[in-house]
Motif scaffolding. Structure first.
Motif, mmCIF file in Angstrom:
data_model
loop_
_atom_site.group_PDB
_atom_site.id
_atom_site.type_symbol
_atom_site.label_atom_id
_atom_site.label_comp_id
_atom_site.label_asym_id
_atom_site.label_seq_id
_atom_site.Cartn_x
_atom_site.Cartn_y
_atom_site.Cartn_z
ATOM 1 N N ASN A 116 0.837 -1.202 0.000
ATOM 2 C CA ASN A 116 0.000 0.000 0.000
ATOM 3 C C ASN A 116 0.875 1.255 0.000
ATOM 4 O O ASN A 116 1.986 1.241 -0.502
ATOM 5 C CB ASN A 116 -0.977 -0.021 1.167
ATOM 6 C CG ASN A 116 -1.849 -1.273 1.188
ATOM 7 O OD1 ASN A 116 -2.118 -1.856 0.147
ATOM 8 N ND2 ASN A 116 -2.288 -1.687 2.361
ATOM 9 N N LEU A 125 -4.557 -0.238 -9.899
ATOM 10 C CA LEU A 125 -5.646 -0.080 -8.942
ATOM 11 C C LEU A 125 -6.737 0.828 -9.498
ATOM 12 O O LEU A 125 -7.936 0.553 -9.331
ATOM 13 C CB LEU A 125 -5.108 0.489 -7.628
ATOM 14 C CG LEU A 125 -4.208 -0.447 -6.820
ATOM 15 C CD1 LEU A 125 -3.648 0.268 -5.598
ATOM 16 C CD2 LEU A 125 -4.949 -1.710 -6.393
ATOM 17 N N TYR A 138 -8.675 -1.113 -12.136
ATOM 18 C CA TYR A 138 -9.544 -2.108 -11.494
ATOM 19 C C TYR A 138 -10.762 -1.418 -10.887
ATOM 20 O O TYR A 138 -11.911 -1.876 -11.052
ATOM 21 C CB TYR A 138 -8.763 -2.857 -10.424
ATOM 22 C CG TYR A 138 -9.546 -3.977 -9.763
ATOM 23 C CD1 TYR A 138 -9.487 -5.271 -10.258
ATOM 24 C CD2 TYR A 138 -10.366 -3.726 -8.665
ATOM 25 C CE1 TYR A 138 -10.218 -6.294 -9.672
ATOM 26 C CE2 TYR A 138 -11.103 -4.741 -8.079
ATOM 27 C CZ TYR A 138 -11.021 -6.021 -8.586
ATOM 28 O OH TYR A 138 -11.768 -7.025 -8.001
ATOM 29 N N TRP A 139 -10.526 -0.336 -10.167
ATOM 30 C CA TRP A 139 -11.588 0.409 -9.477
ATOM 31 C C TRP A 139 -12.635 0.921 -10.451
ATOM 32 O O TRP A 139 -13.828 0.636 -10.319
ATOM 33 C CB TRP A 139 -10.929 1.559 -8.722
ATOM 34 C CG TRP A 139 -11.788 2.389 -7.826
ATOM 35 C CD1 TRP A 139 -12.803 1.981 -7.016
ATOM 36 C CD2 TRP A 139 -11.631 3.802 -7.614
ATOM 37 N NE1 TRP A 139 -13.303 3.049 -6.306
ATOM 38 C CE2 TRP A 139 -12.598 4.182 -6.651
ATOM 39 C CE3 TRP A 139 -10.762 4.768 -8.120
ATOM 40 C CZ2 TRP A 139 -12.724 5.495 -6.206
ATOM 41 C CZ3 TRP A 139 -10.874 6.067 -7.664
ATOM 42 C CH2 TRP A 139 -11.850 6.428 -6.722
ATOM 43 N N ILE A 198 -9.110 0.148 -2.285
ATOM 44 C CA ILE A 198 -9.392 -0.623 -3.501
ATOM 45 C C ILE A 198 -8.932 -2.063 -3.325
ATOM 46 O O ILE A 198 -9.681 -3.009 -3.605
ATOM 47 C CB ILE A 198 -8.700 0.023 -4.719
ATOM 48 C CG1 ILE A 198 -9.173 1.464 -4.899
ATOM 49 C CG2 ILE A 198 -8.965 -0.813 -5.981
ATOM 50 C CD1 ILE A 198 -8.393 2.240 -5.948
ATOM 51 N N TRP A 199 -7.703 -2.229 -2.886
ATOM 52 C CA TRP A 199 -7.152 -3.555 -2.584
ATOM 53 C C TRP A 199 -6.412 -3.405 -1.266
ATOM 54 O O TRP A 199 -5.475 -2.632 -1.171
ATOM 55 C CB TRP A 199 -6.230 -4.023 -3.704
ATOM 56 C CG TRP A 199 -5.707 -5.420 -3.532
ATOM 57 C CD1 TRP A 199 -6.074 -6.345 -2.597
ATOM 58 C CD2 TRP A 199 -4.697 -6.064 -4.340
ATOM 59 N NE1 TRP A 199 -5.373 -7.518 -2.771
ATOM 60 C CE2 TRP A 199 -4.527 -7.382 -3.826
ATOM 61 C CE3 TRP A 199 -3.941 -5.667 -5.437
ATOM 62 C CZ2 TRP A 199 -3.625 -8.282 -4.376
ATOM 63 C CZ3 TRP A 199 -3.045 -6.565 -5.994
ATOM 64 C CH2 TRP A 199 -2.892 -7.870 -5.477
ATOM 65 N N ALA A 247 -2.065 -4.517 -1.407
ATOM 66 C CA ALA A 247 -1.479 -4.423 -2.745
ATOM 67 C C ALA A 247 0.037 -4.280 -2.656
ATOM 68 O O ALA A 247 0.539 -3.404 -1.953
ATOM 69 C CB ALA A 247 -2.058 -3.225 -3.483
ATOM 70 N N PHE A 306 -10.439 -7.188 -2.136
ATOM 71 C CA PHE A 306 -10.713 -6.160 -3.123
ATOM 72 C C PHE A 306 -12.039 -5.498 -2.741
ATOM 73 O O PHE A 306 -12.924 -6.144 -2.170
ATOM 74 C CB PHE A 306 -10.808 -6.763 -4.520
ATOM 75 C CG PHE A 306 -9.513 -7.342 -5.030
ATOM 76 C CD1 PHE A 306 -8.575 -6.526 -5.636
ATOM 77 C CD2 PHE A 306 -9.237 -8.697 -4.908
ATOM 78 C CE1 PHE A 306 -7.379 -7.047 -6.113
ATOM 79 C CE2 PHE A 306 -8.045 -9.226 -5.378
ATOM 80 C CZ PHE A 306 -7.111 -8.407 -5.976
#
Length: 397
Positions: A88, A143, A146-147, A206-207, A210, A380
């Protein structure tokens, strides 16, 4: 004793801390290394210097070795990720004008409400939305894609994606070149403090787990200098362990604040290490759980399943074979070297080098060499679970 020189590049970010601590506290010297740290202005410059042998090692974006090993980005080369340096550490910021529109649309007050924040952003954003990321092959970009993709906005197709060095992200926002950005701390909070951006979310929303930065080297360098690679891995692992100990954040921040490293006030760095972010120009701070991690929860382990997640997403966007991409990703995340070199000095080793990504919603004990490994939440935001076997049809332990 003569020390073996290691030329190592980094970008001025809080997550360069393991390398800075390894040098400043003498962990590298105790392992027989003269760790020489070189501050680079951009990820492309750092990548190129590593590829052409001007650097031995680098603080590198986790997707970059995967992309290079896949032949993407005009720099095809086998690059190995020896360990993960940080988990992160990124934040998502928008322009003050966009933030005002998001509040009109019902911006959730919870910094971790990724779905609500994302829907508010999409509804308020101009078309196309101009997004700043530090590098095309970065966890920032992955990210965001993906988001937005999970919320129905085709990404990157419906975005204008611009590459901006982390320290210049606020300037790009002030100039109107971007509407939003994702960047590693402290540069998000710095932009907010200057009044040119508002922080809407830490990217860990988001994750939750990560892989952000890795310790990267050329594959052939490992073969040429195996003892140096082993010593470097040990020094950096010890630095990560030190960073996780309570009470060390202030000392780490003082190291990082020096002109040779981030060259900013130590308080902004200590704030990040303590898991706090600035959300308004007035200086209002908010807690952001697991904003950044360097050691706990197997944070330094190079999970091959995470490499497969990165590789298969890159393959989908670039029209490449997913199985071949997965093989390239697995091969460059060197969990084999991690086991061989760090197990003997006390690293707790998971029994498998792959796992279901996104399956944990709470701290969970898993099988490991000591039986004491606890993995933290890794979900996620949309609840999906990534199975590396299903994604690529293969597995490597």
């Amino acid at each position: 004793m003569s020390l073996s020189a290691i030329e190592c590049g980094f970008i001025p970010l809080v997550d360069s801390a393991p390398l800075v601590v390894a040098r400043e506290l003498g962990f590298a010297a105790e392992e027989g290394l003269d760790l020489r740290l070189h501050k680079e202005r951009s990820w492309s410059a750092l990548r190129d210097k590593l590829a052409f042998g001007r650097l031995d090692a680098a603080h590198m974006l986790a997707p970059a070795p995967v992309a290079m090993s896949m032949g993407l980005g005009g720099m095809p080369m086998r690059i190995d990720a020896l360990s993960v340096l940080s988990i992160n550490g990124d934040v998502v910021c928008v322009s003050p004008e966009l933030a005002s529109k998001m509040r009109d649309n019902g911006l959730p007050p919870d910094l971790l409400a990724a779905e609500g924040i994302g829907r508010s952003l999409i509804a308020a954003a101009p078309r196309p939305l101009k997004i700043g990321v530090p590098f095309p092959f970065s966890m920032h970009a992955e990210l965001l894609y993906y988001w937005f993709g999970a919320l129905g906005l085709a990404a990157p197709q419906e975005l204008v994606v611009r590459t901006v060095p982390p320290p210049l992200m606020g300037e790009a926002m002030a100039a109107g070149e971007i509407d939003a950005f994702c960047v590693g701390e402290p540069w998000g909070s710095v932009a907010v403090s200057k009044g040119v951006a508002e922080l809407v979310m830490p990217a860990c929303a988001i994750w939750a787990f990560a892989p952000e930065k890795v310790l990267a080297v050329r594959h052939d360098w490992v073969g040429e200098r195996p003892d140096a690679a082993e010593a470097l891995m040990r020094a950096v692992w010890r630095a990560g362990r030190w960073l996780a100990e309570p009470g060390n954040a202030m000392t780490a921040a003082e190291f990082l604040s020096r002109a040779a490293y981030l060259d900013i006030g130590s308080y902004a760095i200590e704030r990040t290490l303590a898991g706090r972010v600035v959300v308004s120009e007035s200086g209002e701070e908010r807690a952001a759980p697991r904003l950044i991690a360097f050691f706990d929860g197997a944070a330094t382990f190079p999970w091959r399943s995470q490499a497969v997640w990165i590789a298969t997403r890159l393959a989908e966007r670039n029209g490449l074979d997913r199985a071949e991409a997965a093989r390239a990703g697995r091969s460059c995340f060197r969990s084999d070297l991690y086991r061989a070199h760090l197990g003997p000095i006390g690293a707790d080793l998971p029994m498998s080098s792959e796992k279901l990504e996104g399956s944990l919603t709470e701290r969970t004990r898993v099988a490991s060499s000591t039986g004491e490994m606890m993995l933290g939440p890794d979900r996620f935001f949309d609840g999906r679970v990534f199975d590396p076997e299903t994604a690529s049809g293969a597995r490597s332990d």
